[in-house]
Design a protein around this motif. Structure first.
Motif, PDB file in Angstrom:
ATOM      1  N   ASP A   5       0.823  -1.214   0.000  1.00  0.00           N
ATOM      2  CA  ASP A   5       0.000   0.000   0.000  1.00  0.00           C
ATOM      3  C   ASP A   5       0.849   1.253   0.000  1.00  0.00           C
ATOM      4  O   ASP A   5       0.589   2.194  -0.746  1.00  0.00           O
ATOM      5  N   TRP A   6       1.908   1.275   0.857  1.00  0.00           N
ATOM      6  CA  TRP A   6       2.789   2.445   0.907  1.00  0.00           C
ATOM      7  C   TRP A   6       4.232   1.988   1.081  1.00  0.00           C
ATOM      8  O   TRP A   6       4.520   1.147   1.932  1.00  0.00           O
ATOM      9  N   LEU A   7       5.117   2.549   0.266  1.00  0.00           N
ATOM     10  CA  LEU A   7       6.546   2.279   0.361  1.00  0.00           C
ATOM     11  C   LEU A   7       7.253   3.572   0.734  1.00  0.00           C
ATOM     12  O   LEU A   7       7.192   4.569   0.007  1.00  0.00           O
ATOM     13  N   GLY A   8       7.932   3.538   1.896  1.00  0.00           N
ATOM     14  CA  GLY A   8       8.642   4.723   2.374  1.00  0.00           C
ATOM     15  C   GLY A   8      10.120   4.665   2.040  1.00  0.00           C
ATOM     16  O   GLY A   8      10.728   3.587   2.038  1.00  0.00           O
ATOM     17  N   GLN A   9      10.690   5.839   1.767  1.00  0.00           N
ATOM     18  CA  GLN A   9      12.121   5.971   1.497  1.00  0.00           C
ATOM     19  C   GLN A   9      12.699   7.007   2.458  1.00  0.00           C
ATOM     20  O   GLN A   9      12.149   8.086   2.630  1.00  0.00           O
ATOM     21  N   SER A  10      13.838   6.646   3.076  1.00  0.00           N
ATOM     22  CA  SER A  10      14.515   7.598   3.957  1.00  0.00           C
ATOM     23  C   SER A  10      15.633   8.297   3.186  1.00  0.00           C
ATOM     24  O   SER A  10      16.033   7.865   2.105  1.00  0.00           O
ATOM     25  N   THR A  11      16.157   9.376   3.752  1.00  0.00           N
ATOM     26  CA  THR A  11      17.253  10.094   3.096  1.00  0.00           C
ATOM     27  C   THR A  11      18.513   9.231   3.030  1.00  0.00           C
ATOM     28  O   THR A  11      19.384   9.470   2.190  1.00  0.00           O
ATOM     29  N   GLU A  12      18.609   8.221   3.917  1.00  0.00           N
ATOM     30  CA  GLU A  12      19.758   7.318   3.901  1.00  0.00           C
ATOM     31  C   GLU A  12      19.560   6.136   2.955  1.00  0.00           C
ATOM     32  O   GLU A  12      20.429   5.258   2.856  1.00  0.00           O
ATOM     33  N   GLY A  13      18.409   6.074   2.284  1.00  0.00           N
ATOM     34  CA  GLY A  13      18.167   5.007   1.331  1.00  0.00           C
ATOM     35  C   GLY A  13      17.461   3.791   1.903  1.00  0.00           C
ATOM     36  O   GLY A  13      17.300   2.779   1.213  1.00  0.00           O
ATOM     37  N   ARG A  14      17.022   3.869   3.159  1.00  0.00           N
ATOM     38  CA  ARG A  14      16.295   2.740   3.746  1.00  0.00           C
ATOM     39  C   ARG A  14      14.872   2.702   3.207  1.00  0.00           C
ATOM     40  O   ARG A  14      14.318   3.728   2.786  1.00  0.00           O
ATOM     41  N   GLN A  15      14.271   1.520   3.251  1.00  0.00           N
ATOM     42  CA  GLN A  15      12.912   1.346   2.765  1.00  0.00           C
ATOM     43  C   GLN A  15      12.012   0.833   3.879  1.00  0.00           C
ATOM     44  O   GLN A  15      12.439   0.062   4.743  1.00  0.00           O
ATOM     45  N   CYS A  16      10.752   1.249   3.820  1.00  0.00           N
ATOM     46  CA  CYS A  16       9.749   0.817   4.786  1.00  0.00           C
ATOM     47  C   CYS A  16       8.491   0.402   4.039  1.00  0.00           C
ATOM     48  O   CYS A  16       7.911   1.203   3.285  1.00  0.00           O
ATOM     49  N   ARG A  19      11.013  -7.938   6.020  1.00  0.00           N
ATOM     50  CA  ARG A  19      11.808  -7.661   7.226  1.00  0.00           C
ATOM     51  C   ARG A  19      13.063  -8.531   7.236  1.00  0.00           C
ATOM     52  O   ARG A  19      14.150  -8.061   7.625  1.00  0.00           O
ATOM     53  N   ALA A  20      12.937  -9.764   6.805  1.00  0.00           N
ATOM     54  CA  ALA A  20      14.092 -10.666   6.755  1.00  0.00           C
ATOM     55  C   ALA A  20      15.140 -10.184   5.752  1.00  0.00           C
ATOM     56  O   ALA A  20      16.329 -10.528   5.878  1.00  0.00           O
ATOM     57  N   GLN A  21      14.713  -9.380   4.780  1.00  0.00           N
ATOM     58  CA  GLN A  21      15.649  -8.814   3.803  1.00  0.00           C
ATOM     59  C   GLN A  21      16.329  -7.555   4.322  1.00  0.00           C
ATOM     60  O   GLN A  21      17.134  -6.947   3.604  1.00  0.00           O
ATOM     61  N   GLY A  22      15.994  -7.153   5.545  1.00  0.00           N
ATOM     62  CA  GLY A  22      16.645  -6.002   6.155  1.00  0.00           C
ATOM     63  C   GLY A  22      15.870  -4.705   6.077  1.00  0.00           C
ATOM     64  O   GLY A  22      16.370  -3.646   6.494  1.00  0.00           O
ATOM     65  N   HIS A  23      14.635  -4.734   5.569  1.00  0.00           N
ATOM     66  CA  HIS A  23      13.819  -3.533   5.461  1.00  0.00           C
ATOM     67  C   HIS A  23      12.898  -3.378   6.670  1.00  0.00           C
ATOM     68  O   HIS A  23      12.638  -4.348   7.399  1.00  0.00           O
ATOM     69  N   ARG A  24      12.392  -2.183   6.892  1.00  0.00           N
ATOM     70  CA  ARG A  24      11.314  -1.997   7.865  1.00  0.00           C
ATOM     71  C   ARG A  24      10.027  -2.527   7.239  1.00  0.00           C
ATOM     72  O   ARG A  24       9.766  -2.346   6.041  1.00  0.00           O
ATOM     73  N   ALA A  25       9.218  -3.191   8.046  1.00  0.00           N
ATOM     74  CA  ALA A  25       7.957  -3.764   7.555  1.00  0.00           C
ATOM     75  C   ALA A  25       6.883  -3.481   8.584  1.00  0.00           C
ATOM     76  O   ALA A  25       7.051  -3.781   9.765  1.00  0.00           O
ATOM     77  N   VAL A  26       5.770  -2.915   8.133  1.00  0.00           N
ATOM     78  CA  VAL A  26       4.749  -2.393   9.042  1.00  0.00           C
ATOM     79  C   VAL A  26       3.356  -2.853   8.641  1.00  0.00           C
ATOM     80  O   VAL A  26       2.959  -2.721   7.470  1.00  0.00           O
ATOM     81  N   MET A  27       2.609  -3.390   9.604  1.00  0.00           N
ATOM     82  CA  MET A  27       1.178  -3.613   9.441  1.00  0.00           C
ATOM     83  C   MET A  27       0.471  -2.443  10.107  1.00  0.00           C
ATOM     84  O   MET A  27       0.623  -2.209  11.310  1.00  0.00           O
ATOM     85  N   LEU A  28      -0.282  -1.689   9.319  1.00  0.00           N
ATOM     86  CA  LEU A  28      -0.933  -0.486   9.822  1.00  0.00           C
ATOM     87  C   LEU A  28      -2.453  -0.638   9.753  1.00  0.00           C
ATOM     88  O   LEU A  28      -3.036  -0.679   8.671  1.00  0.00           O
ATOM     89  N   TYR A  29      -3.075  -0.723  10.913  1.00  0.00           N
ATOM     90  CA  TYR A  29      -4.528  -0.797  10.986  1.00  0.00           C
ATOM     91  C   TYR A  29      -5.092   0.619  11.092  1.00  0.00           C
ATOM     92  O   TYR A  29      -4.682   1.390  11.955  1.00  0.00           O
ATOM     93  N   VAL A  30      -6.021   0.945  10.220  1.00  0.00           N
ATOM     94  CA  VAL A  30      -6.706   2.233  10.283  1.00  0.00           C
ATOM     95  C   VAL A  30      -8.091   1.975  10.857  1.00  0.00           C
ATOM     96  O   VAL A  30      -8.919   1.317  10.216  1.00  0.00           O
ATOM     97  N   CYS A  31      -8.334   2.451  12.064  1.00  0.00           N
ATOM     98  CA  CYS A  31      -9.618   2.204  12.710  1.00  0.00           C
ATOM     99  C   CYS A  31     -10.675   3.122  12.119  1.00  0.00           C
ATOM    100  O   CYS A  31     -10.668   4.332  12.351  1.00  0.00           O
ATOM    101  N   MET A  32     -11.573   2.552  11.349  1.00  0.00           N
ATOM    102  CA  MET A  32     -12.618   3.311  10.669  1.00  0.00           C
ATOM    103  C   MET A  32     -13.943   3.213  11.415  1.00  0.00           C
ATOM    104  O   MET A  32     -15.012   3.176  10.803  1.00  0.00           O
TER     105      MET A  32
END
Length: 239
Positions: free
Chosen positions: A123-134, A170-183
């Motif tokens: 759904d969303w892929l984040g990039q940091s200034t250091e090149g990390r991915q979330c 996450r096993a590949q070294g990235h941040r991995a997040v499950m984000l629940y949006v309470c609707m």
């Protein structure tokens, strides 16, 4: 997120065939209109006849049903977001505005990116200034029992797949997040629904032990729009 145009208000008569609902609109009393229901879930507690509801109206003349069911208000006056597509929009705005402090290292967010072993779409892929991915998977929570929000509201092999994909990233070294949006305005915490899908709940516990992060957004819901206004606690397992 704000609705582009004022929503039309009415009363729900029935939801059926998963994608359809019959609504009696306030400006057309005694007349029932069929609208699109953009929610494939069980919608437990979200679609009782007599609920007050709000719909958006499309200008597209090619649509079979011009109106889309967006919101409902149950008999306890609690707000519920019916349109599950809104969760991604709310999550994107929350990520961009730093509502979840733990993810503020990521300054660029891209929607709907391919990833993982099974060619899924995150759904969303984040990039940091250091090149990390979330990698952030978003889930809309509308099932609420005794002020606790639960996901999923039915057995879901697809939901388990998404948890496993995050675990792989996450096993590949990235941040991995499950984000629940309470609707749903009636929840004060979120739990995986072990009483509905124990395999999903167990998959979440395993993923958390392996470094997948779990967060939940609280939302402010009205006929003008929906926005994240903070985070809710998440309870995994029997803790």
């Amino acid at each position: 997120m704000q609705f582009n145009k004022p929503l039309e208000v009415g009363t729900l008569r029935q939801r059926y065939k998963r994608f359809l609902a019959d609504i009696e609109f306030a400006n057309q009393p005694q007349s029932i209109e069929t609208v699109h229901c953009p929610n494939t879930g069980a919608m437990t507690g979200c679609a009782e006849p007599g609920y007050k509801v709000w719909c958006s109206v499309s200008d597209n003349p090619k649509r079979k049903y011009a109106k889309t069911w967006e919101l409902a208000q149950n008999f306890a006056d609690e707000w519920i977001v019916i349109n599950t597509q809104r969760a991604n929009q709310v999550a994107g705005e929350a990520l961009a505005h730093g509502v979840i402090p733990e993810l503020n290292d990521f300054t660029v967010w891209q929607a709907e990116q391919r990833y993982g072993e099974q060619n899924s779409r995150i759904d969303w892929l984040g990039q940091s200034t250091e090149g990390r991915q979330c990698y952030v998977e978003v889930k809309s929570v509308t099932l609420v029992e005794q002020q606790c929000g639960y996901f999923p509201d039915t057995v879901s092999a697809r939901a388990i797949k998404h948890v496993q994909e995050l675990e792989y990233m996450r096993a590949q070294g990235h941040r991995a997040v499950m984000l629940y949006v309470c609707m749903h305005s009636g929840a004060d915490q979120i739990k995986p629904a072990a009483h509905i899908d124990p395999k999903y709940a167990n998959a979440c516990i395993k993923a958390a032990k392996n470094g997948v992060e779990f967060y939940a957004l609280n939302t402010e819901i009205s006929e003008q729009g929906i926005r994240a206004n903070g985070v809710l606690p998440i309870v995994l397992g029997d803790e």
